[in-house]
Design a protein around this motif. Structure first.
Motif, PDB file in Angstrom:
ATOM      1  N   LYS A  85     -46.099 -24.592  15.624  1.00  0.00           N
ATOM      2  CA  LYS A  85     -45.992 -25.863  14.685  1.00  0.00           C
ATOM      3  C   LYS A  85     -44.749 -26.570  15.216  1.00  0.00           C
ATOM      4  O   LYS A  85     -44.766 -27.985  14.752  1.00  0.00           O
ATOM      5  N   ALA A  86     -43.678 -26.003  15.752  1.00  0.00           N
ATOM      6  CA  ALA A  86     -42.345 -26.609  15.812  1.00  0.00           C
ATOM      7  C   ALA A  86     -42.094 -27.059  17.080  1.00  0.00           C
ATOM      8  O   ALA A  86     -42.633 -26.795  17.968  1.00  0.00           O
ATOM      9  N   ASN A  87     -41.082 -27.732  17.300  1.00  0.00           N
ATOM     10  CA  ASN A  87     -40.712 -28.262  18.459  1.00  0.00           C
ATOM     11  C   ASN A  87     -39.132 -27.484  18.859  1.00  0.00           C
ATOM     12  O   ASN A  87     -38.282 -27.700  17.918  1.00  0.00           O
ATOM     13  N   LEU A  88     -39.246 -26.914  19.993  1.00  0.00           N
ATOM     14  CA  LEU A  88     -37.758 -26.153  20.266  1.00  0.00           C
ATOM     15  C   LEU A  88     -36.676 -27.007  21.154  1.00  0.00           C
ATOM     16  O   LEU A  88     -37.103 -27.781  22.000  1.00  0.00           O
ATOM     17  N   THR A  89     -35.534 -26.923  20.456  1.00  0.00           N
ATOM     18  CA  THR A  89     -34.483 -27.313  21.227  1.00  0.00           C
ATOM     19  C   THR A  89     -33.178 -26.407  21.397  1.00  0.00           C
ATOM     20  O   THR A  89     -33.228 -25.539  20.413  1.00  0.00           O
ATOM     21  N   VAL A  90     -32.591 -26.581  22.408  1.00  0.00           N
ATOM     22  CA  VAL A  90     -31.478 -25.554  22.463  1.00  0.00           C
ATOM     23  C   VAL A  90     -30.265 -26.224  22.847  1.00  0.00           C
ATOM     24  O   VAL A  90     -30.470 -27.516  23.559  1.00  0.00           O
ATOM     25  N   SER A  97     -37.718 -27.081  15.116  1.00  0.00           N
ATOM     26  CA  SER A  97     -37.970 -28.494  14.207  1.00  0.00           C
ATOM     27  C   SER A  97     -39.532 -28.852  13.798  1.00  0.00           C
ATOM     28  O   SER A  97     -40.125 -28.716  14.943  1.00  0.00           O
ATOM     29  N   PHE A  98     -39.598 -28.849  12.549  1.00  0.00           N
ATOM     30  CA  PHE A  98     -41.306 -29.087  12.332  1.00  0.00           C
ATOM     31  C   PHE A  98     -41.353 -30.365  11.790  1.00  0.00           C
ATOM     32  O   PHE A  98     -40.607 -30.809  10.677  1.00  0.00           O
ATOM     33  N   PRO A  99     -42.828 -31.143  11.896  1.00  0.00           N
ATOM     34  CA  PRO A  99     -43.001 -32.135  11.431  1.00  0.00           C
ATOM     35  C   PRO A  99     -43.164 -32.392   9.808  1.00  0.00           C
ATOM     36  O   PRO A  99     -42.683 -33.256   9.247  1.00  0.00           O
ATOM     37  N   SER A 100     -43.299 -31.049   9.185  1.00  0.00           N
ATOM     38  CA  SER A 100     -43.445 -31.080   7.801  1.00  0.00           C
ATOM     39  C   SER A 100     -42.775 -29.735   7.296  1.00  0.00           C
ATOM     40  O   SER A 100     -42.819 -28.585   8.129  1.00  0.00           O
ATOM     41  N   PRO A 101     -42.151 -29.782   6.276  1.00  0.00           N
ATOM     42  CA  PRO A 101     -41.185 -28.443   5.989  1.00  0.00           C
ATOM     43  C   PRO A 101     -42.238 -27.189   5.831  1.00  0.00           C
ATOM     44  O   PRO A 101     -43.107 -27.125   5.303  1.00  0.00           O
ATOM     45  N   LEU A 148     -37.209 -19.350  -0.695  1.00  0.00           N
ATOM     46  CA  LEU A 148     -38.186 -20.052  -1.265  1.00  0.00           C
ATOM     47  C   LEU A 148     -38.285 -21.508  -1.004  1.00  0.00           C
ATOM     48  O   LEU A 148     -39.111 -22.350  -1.434  1.00  0.00           O
ATOM     49  N   VAL A 149     -37.092 -21.938  -0.243  1.00  0.00           N
ATOM     50  CA  VAL A 149     -37.122 -23.297  -0.133  1.00  0.00           C
ATOM     51  C   VAL A 149     -37.612 -23.631   1.409  1.00  0.00           C
ATOM     52  O   VAL A 149     -37.785 -22.836   2.305  1.00  0.00           O
ATOM     53  N   LEU A 150     -38.386 -24.916   1.384  1.00  0.00           N
ATOM     54  CA  LEU A 150     -39.133 -25.451   2.331  1.00  0.00           C
ATOM     55  C   LEU A 150     -38.174 -26.323   3.223  1.00  0.00           C
ATOM     56  O   LEU A 150     -37.435 -27.336   2.789  1.00  0.00           O
ATOM     57  N   TYR A 151     -37.883 -25.625   4.538  1.00  0.00           N
ATOM     58  CA  TYR A 151     -37.028 -26.582   5.544  1.00  0.00           C
ATOM     59  C   TYR A 151     -37.476 -27.220   6.469  1.00  0.00           C
ATOM     60  O   TYR A 151     -38.745 -26.733   7.150  1.00  0.00           O
ATOM     61  N   ASN A 152     -37.152 -28.123   7.352  1.00  0.00           N
ATOM     62  CA  ASN A 152     -37.833 -28.785   8.466  1.00  0.00           C
ATOM     63  C   ASN A 152     -37.425 -28.504   9.729  1.00  0.00           C
ATOM     64  O   ASN A 152     -38.009 -28.344  10.643  1.00  0.00           O
ATOM     65  N   HIS A 153     -35.951 -27.531   9.474  1.00  0.00           N
ATOM     66  CA  HIS A 153     -35.294 -27.219  10.745  1.00  0.00           C
ATOM     67  C   HIS A 153     -34.855 -25.821  10.444  1.00  0.00           C
ATOM     68  O   HIS A 153     -34.316 -25.595   9.274  1.00  0.00           O
ATOM     69  N   TYR A 154     -35.007 -25.118  11.466  1.00  0.00           N
ATOM     70  CA  TYR A 154     -34.430 -23.781  11.342  1.00  0.00           C
ATOM     71  C   TYR A 154     -33.493 -23.317  12.803  1.00  0.00           C
ATOM     72  O   TYR A 154     -34.138 -23.872  13.872  1.00  0.00           O
ATOM     73  N   ARG A 155     -32.521 -22.929  12.609  1.00  0.00           N
ATOM     74  CA  ARG A 155     -31.567 -22.606  13.788  1.00  0.00           C
ATOM     75  C   ARG A 155     -31.152 -21.157  13.735  1.00  0.00           C
ATOM     76  O   ARG A 155     -30.856 -20.651  12.695  1.00  0.00           O
ATOM     77  N   ILE A 156     -31.091 -20.624  15.031  1.00  0.00           N
ATOM     78  CA  ILE A 156     -30.228 -19.513  15.115  1.00  0.00           C
ATOM     79  C   ILE A 156     -29.121 -19.675  16.021  1.00  0.00           C
ATOM     80  O   ILE A 156     -29.556 -20.167  17.292  1.00  0.00           O
ATOM     81  N   SER A 157     -28.113 -19.189  15.511  1.00  0.00           N
ATOM     82  CA  SER A 157     -26.757 -19.372  16.152  1.00  0.00           C
ATOM     83  C   SER A 157     -26.255 -18.025  16.833  1.00  0.00           C
ATOM     84  O   SER A 157     -25.929 -17.102  15.945  1.00  0.00           O
TER      85      SER A 157
END
Length: 186
Positions: free
Chosen positions: A45-50, A90-94, A152-161
Motif C-alpha cells: 500500500k506504500a510508496n518507498l523512498t530512500v 509512506s502510506f496514503p492513509s495511516p 497502537l498508533v496509526l502513522y502515515n510514514h515508517y522509516r528504518i534508519s
C-alpha cells in the motif's frame, strides 16, 4: 368423544397462540461472525523512498524497488554505504504497524544491516522511535527475521534508519516488509 375433540381444539388454539407470541424465545446477543483479526502485510500500500539510491536508480537491477518487490531472489544494494542511510514507506492513509521483517541478501554477510532504528511519523518530519536494534546478525543468506514491538498508533510514514552494516562499505537487503498487528496480538 366430544370432550376429546374439544381438548384437541383447545390445545391447538393454545399452541397457535404460543407460537404467534414467540413461545418463550430466548434472546441471544448479536455476534459478528467476522470479528477475528489477523496480521496483515501492508507494504504494497506504500510508496518507498530512500535517501541513498543504487547507482542504476530505483528500477535498476539492484535498485531500491527490489527491497519491496516480494522476491527474495532480488536485492537492493548501495555502494558506498553511509551511516545516515534510511528507507521510508509512506502510506496514503495511516497504518498501525507493530512488526516488520528484514530478509538478508543472497551473498556477502558483511553487507547485512547490523544497527538500526525503526520509526513512525504522522507528517514525515517529526519521528517517534518504535524499535531500536544493535548488533543484529543474519545466520544465513535470504534469511527472513521478524521484529515485533507494541504500537497502537496509526502513522502515515515508517522509516528504518540503518546506522551500521556488519562490515565493509556496501549495504544489501532482499526484502523489507511492514506488518499490521491487531492490538490483541501485540
Amino acid at each position: 368423544m366430544n370432550l376429546l375433540k374439544m381438548t384437541k381444539r383447545a390445545f391447538g388454539l393454545c399452541l397457535s397462540v404460543v407460537l404467534l407470541l414467540g413461545c418463550g424465545k430466548e434472546e441471544y446477543p448479536a455476534v459478528d461472525l467476522f470479528t477475528w483479526k489477523a496480521k496483515v502485510d501492508v507494504t504494497a500500500k506504500a510508496n518507498l523512498t530512500v535517501n541513498i539510491e543504487n547507482g542504476a536508480g530505483a528500477s535498476g537491477g539492484e535498485g531500491s524497488a527490489k527491497v519491496i518487490d516480494n522476491d527474495f531472489n532480488s536485492k537492493f544494494l548501495i555502494n558506498p554505504y553511509q551511516s545516515n542511510f534510511y528507507m521510508q514507506l509512506s502510506f496514503p492513509s495511516p497504518q498501525q504497524v507493530a512488526s516488520y521483517t528484514l530478509t538478508s541478501g543472497g551473498d556477502a554477510p558483511g553487507r547485512d544491516p547490523k544497527d538500526w532504528k525503526f520509526s513512525g511519523s504522522m507528517d514525515g518530519t517529526t519521528w517517534v522511535d518504535l524499535d531500536t536494534r544493535a548488533g543484529e546478525t543474519f545466520s544465513g543468506r535470504n534469511l527472513t527475521k521478524t521484529y515485533s514491538f507494541k504500537n497502537l498508533v496509526l502513522y502515515n510514514h515508517y522509516r528504518i534508519s540503518i546506522s551500521a552494516v556488519s562490515s565493509g562499505s556496501l549495504f544489501q537487503l532482499s526484502e523489507w516488509r511492514l506488518i499490521e498487528v491487531p492490538a490483541e496480538q501485540q
